[in-house]
Design a protein around this motif. Structure first.
Motif, PDB file in Angstrom:
ATOM      1  N   LYS A 126       1.033  -1.059   0.460  1.00 32.35           N
ATOM      2  CA  LYS A 126       0.205  -0.116  -0.363  1.00 32.35           C
ATOM      3  C   LYS A 126       0.927   1.342   0.232  1.00 32.35           C
ATOM      4  O   LYS A 126       0.545   2.772  -0.595  1.00 32.35           O
ATOM      5  CB  LYS A 126      -0.736   0.144   1.218  1.00 32.35           C
ATOM      6  CG  LYS A 126      -2.098  -0.428   1.923  1.00 32.35           C
ATOM      7  CD  LYS A 126      -2.772  -0.764   2.965  1.00 32.35           C
ATOM      8  CE  LYS A 126      -3.077  -2.572   3.469  1.00 32.35           C
ATOM      9  NZ  LYS A 126      -3.271  -2.200   4.603  1.00 32.35           N
ATOM     10  N   GLY A 127       1.979   1.136   0.697  1.00 29.23           N
ATOM     11  CA  GLY A 127       2.978   2.523   0.719  1.00 29.23           C
ATOM     12  C   GLY A 127       2.929   3.387  -0.870  1.00 29.23           C
ATOM     13  O   GLY A 127       3.301   3.993  -0.174  1.00 29.23           O
ATOM     14  N   TYR A 132       7.073  -9.358   4.839  1.00 29.78           N
ATOM     15  CA  TYR A 132       7.731  -9.270   6.444  1.00 29.78           C
ATOM     16  C   TYR A 132       7.311  -9.660   7.494  1.00 29.78           C
ATOM     17  O   TYR A 132       7.533  -9.920   8.492  1.00 29.78           O
ATOM     18  CB  TYR A 132       7.567  -7.758   7.013  1.00 29.78           C
ATOM     19  CG  TYR A 132       8.354  -6.733   5.747  1.00 29.78           C
ATOM     20  CD1 TYR A 132       8.407  -5.778   6.002  1.00 29.78           C
ATOM     21  CD2 TYR A 132       9.329  -7.169   4.900  1.00 29.78           C
ATOM     22  CE1 TYR A 132       9.468  -4.591   6.155  1.00 29.78           C
ATOM     23  CE2 TYR A 132      10.012  -6.265   4.572  1.00 29.78           C
ATOM     24  CZ  TYR A 132       9.931  -4.613   4.730  1.00 29.78           C
ATOM     25  OH  TYR A 132      10.973  -3.716   4.040  1.00 29.78           O
ATOM     26  N   GLU A 156       7.992   3.514  -6.519  1.00 27.93           N
ATOM     27  CA  GLU A 156       8.105   2.308  -5.139  1.00 27.93           C
ATOM     28  C   GLU A 156       8.032   3.419  -3.984  1.00 27.93           C
ATOM     29  O   GLU A 156       8.492   4.825  -4.815  1.00 27.93           O
ATOM     30  CB  GLU A 156       9.404   1.959  -5.002  1.00 27.93           C
ATOM     31  CG  GLU A 156       8.596   0.136  -5.109  1.00 27.93           C
ATOM     32  CD  GLU A 156       7.454   0.329  -4.177  1.00 27.93           C
ATOM     33  OE1 GLU A 156       7.068  -0.062  -3.418  1.00 27.93           O
ATOM     34  OE2 GLU A 156       8.104  -1.627  -4.097  1.00 27.93           O
ATOM     35  N   ASP A 157       7.580   3.316  -2.873  1.00 24.29           N
ATOM     36  CA  ASP A 157       7.689   5.048  -2.117  1.00 24.29           C
ATOM     37  C   ASP A 157       9.313   4.984  -1.435  1.00 24.29           C
ATOM     38  O   ASP A 157       9.591   5.792  -1.060  1.00 24.29           O
ATOM     39  CB  ASP A 157       6.645   4.582  -0.422  1.00 24.29           C
ATOM     40  CG  ASP A 157       6.829   2.749  -0.432  1.00 24.29           C
ATOM     41  OD1 ASP A 157       6.667   2.373  -1.005  1.00 24.29           O
ATOM     42  OD2 ASP A 157       6.297   3.493   0.975  1.00 24.29           O
ATOM     43  N   ILE A 158      10.061   3.067  -1.060  1.00 23.93           N
ATOM     44  CA  ILE A 158      11.407   2.735  -0.510  1.00 23.93           C
ATOM     45  C   ILE A 158      11.475   2.225  -0.569  1.00 23.93           C
ATOM     46  O   ILE A 158      11.043   0.806  -0.968  1.00 23.93           O
ATOM     47  CB  ILE A 158      11.473   3.209   1.211  1.00 23.93           C
ATOM     48  CG1 ILE A 158      12.288   3.416   1.972  1.00 23.93           C
ATOM     49  CG2 ILE A 158      10.206   2.470   1.943  1.00 23.93           C
ATOM     50  CD1 ILE A 158      12.124   3.663   3.598  1.00 23.93           C
ATOM     51  N   ASP A 215      14.626  -0.127   0.537  1.00 22.77           N
ATOM     52  CA  ASP A 215      14.583  -0.481   2.234  1.00 22.77           C
ATOM     53  C   ASP A 215      16.214  -1.725   1.845  1.00 22.77           C
ATOM     54  O   ASP A 215      17.531  -1.458   1.318  1.00 22.77           O
ATOM     55  CB  ASP A 215      14.181  -1.030   2.962  1.00 22.77           C
ATOM     56  CG  ASP A 215      14.594  -0.689   4.746  1.00 22.77           C
ATOM     57  OD1 ASP A 215      15.545  -1.748   4.975  1.00 22.77           O
ATOM     58  OD2 ASP A 215      14.217  -0.450   5.615  1.00 22.77           O
ATOM     59  N   SER A 216      15.260  -3.105   2.584  1.00 24.87           N
ATOM     60  CA  SER A 216      16.817  -4.014   1.769  1.00 24.87           C
ATOM     61  C   SER A 216      16.669  -4.645   0.644  1.00 24.87           C
ATOM     62  O   SER A 216      17.799  -5.242   0.217  1.00 24.87           O
ATOM     63  CB  SER A 216      16.416  -5.542   2.403  1.00 24.87           C
ATOM     64  OG  SER A 216      14.998  -6.584   2.729  1.00 24.87           O
ATOM     65  N   GLY A 217      16.091  -4.083  -0.273  1.00 23.22           N
ATOM     66  CA  GLY A 217      16.080  -4.698  -1.662  1.00 23.22           C
ATOM     67  C   GLY A 217      14.697  -5.531  -2.133  1.00 23.22           C
ATOM     68  O   GLY A 217      14.756  -5.940  -3.687  1.00 23.22           O
ATOM     69  N   THR A 265      12.208  -6.791  -2.041  1.00 17.31           N
ATOM     70  CA  THR A 265      10.579  -6.238  -2.773  1.00 17.31           C
ATOM     71  C   THR A 265      11.489  -6.299  -4.087  1.00 17.31           C
ATOM     72  O   THR A 265      10.891  -6.716  -5.156  1.00 17.31           O
ATOM     73  CB  THR A 265       9.832  -5.558  -2.262  1.00 17.31           C
ATOM     74  OG1 THR A 265       9.789  -5.798  -0.570  1.00 17.31           O
ATOM     75  CG2 THR A 265       8.936  -5.085  -2.542  1.00 17.31           C
ATOM     76  N   ASP A 310       3.919   3.749   6.461  1.00 14.09           N
ATOM     77  CA  ASP A 310       3.729   3.039   7.860  1.00 14.09           C
ATOM     78  C   ASP A 310       4.517   2.901   9.201  1.00 14.09           C
ATOM     79  O   ASP A 310       4.971   2.144   8.990  1.00 14.09           O
ATOM     80  CB  ASP A 310       1.901   1.995   7.479  1.00 14.09           C
ATOM     81  CG  ASP A 310       2.135   0.892   8.110  1.00 14.09           C
ATOM     82  OD1 ASP A 310       3.375   0.461   7.245  1.00 14.09           O
ATOM     83  OD2 ASP A 310       2.023  -0.094   8.236  1.00 14.09           O
ATOM     84  N   ARG A 320      -0.110   6.338   7.653  1.00 12.64           N
ATOM     85  CA  ARG A 320      -0.318   6.876   5.806  1.00 12.64           C
ATOM     86  C   ARG A 320      -0.577   7.964   5.241  1.00 12.64           C
ATOM     87  O   ARG A 320      -0.606   8.173   4.101  1.00 12.64           O
ATOM     88  CB  ARG A 320      -0.605   5.366   5.400  1.00 12.64           C
ATOM     89  CG  ARG A 320       0.210   4.300   5.457  1.00 12.64           C
ATOM     90  CD  ARG A 320      -0.984   3.408   4.282  1.00 12.64           C
ATOM     91  NE  ARG A 320      -0.297   1.980   5.260  1.00 12.64           N
ATOM     92  CZ  ARG A 320       0.366   1.077   4.990  1.00 12.64           C
ATOM     93  NH1 ARG A 320       1.885   1.555   4.102  1.00 12.64           N
ATOM     94  NH2 ARG A 320       0.758  -0.215   5.063  1.00 12.64           N
TER      95      ARG A 320
END
Ligand code: PRP
Length: 189
Positions: free
Chosen positions: A49-50, A76, A105-107, A109-111, A113, A165, A171
């Motif tokens: 959703k992000g 996650y 994408e919004d972010i 992080d670990s890569g 996704t 979130d 959000r």
């Protein structure tokens, strides 16, 4: 311009609504230039959703016509660390075979996704795969993957707002900020 009070659960602002609007314009302009001579209509993909707010803002700011599609994945489980596995909760409805796919994408992080979605989309026969992310946390990367355009690098802080979130909250904030430590530490006790 006057100051405003950020949400009481935030300790500081990372991007104001105005700064986000600048990033949106920058991303849309970058994509317009990249796809200026593309003959097919690119498929813009949103991973719920992000990303939804950045996605909607960017595709509407682009001059290049795109089609839109949505998917929902989870990697996650119940923890805040990626398990490495990606489960598709809701798949795309469009076929990506032979198409130019743009992931917004919004972010990153670990890569995890991004890496899994990229593999999946290329395996399905996409002609190209381009990823634009609003936020990038390179210090958290576990896989050697980069977005084609990262609009804003952030440190390893707990950030929320504009799609991001904590326990499904925040959000809907029109800006991005750092969550106060006491908010997430209190709930993990
Ligand atoms: C966030 C974000 C990315 C992913 C990035 O989604 O939207 O898709 O995490 O993290 P990674 O690089 O470590 O894989 P999340 O799984 O939190 O779901 P949400 O978008 O519904 O909040």
């Amino acid at each position: 311009m006057g100051t405003f009070d950020i949400d009481k659960d935030l300790e500081s602002l990372v991007l104001s609504a105005e700064q986000i609007a600048e990033k949106v314009a920058e991303a849309a302009d970058w994509l317009d230039k990249k796809f200026a001579f593309t003959h097919d209509t690119p498929l813009a993909v949103c991973v719920l959703k992000g990303s939804v707010f950045f996605f909607c803002d960017v595709v509407r700011a682009m001059k290049t016509p795109v089609q839109v599609d949505f998917m929902s994945v989870t990697s996650y489980g119940n923890s805040s660390e990626s398990s490495g596995e990606l489960e598709i909760i809701m798949d795309l409805t469009a076929s990506v075979a032979g198409r130019s796919v743009i992931l917004i994408e919004d972010i990153v992080d670990s890569g995890n996704t991004l890496s899994k979605i990229k593999d999946m989309i290329l395996k399905r026969g996409a002609r190209s795969f381009t990823v634009v992310t609003l936020l990038d946390k390179p210090s958290r990367r576990k896989l050697p993957i980069k977005a084609d355009l990262s609009c804003c690098e952030v440190g390893d802080e707990f950030i929320v707002g504009y799609g991001l979130d904590y326990a499904q909250k925040y959000r809907d904030l029109p800006y991005i900020g750092i969550l106060k430590r006491e908010i997430y530490e209190k709930n993990s006790r």
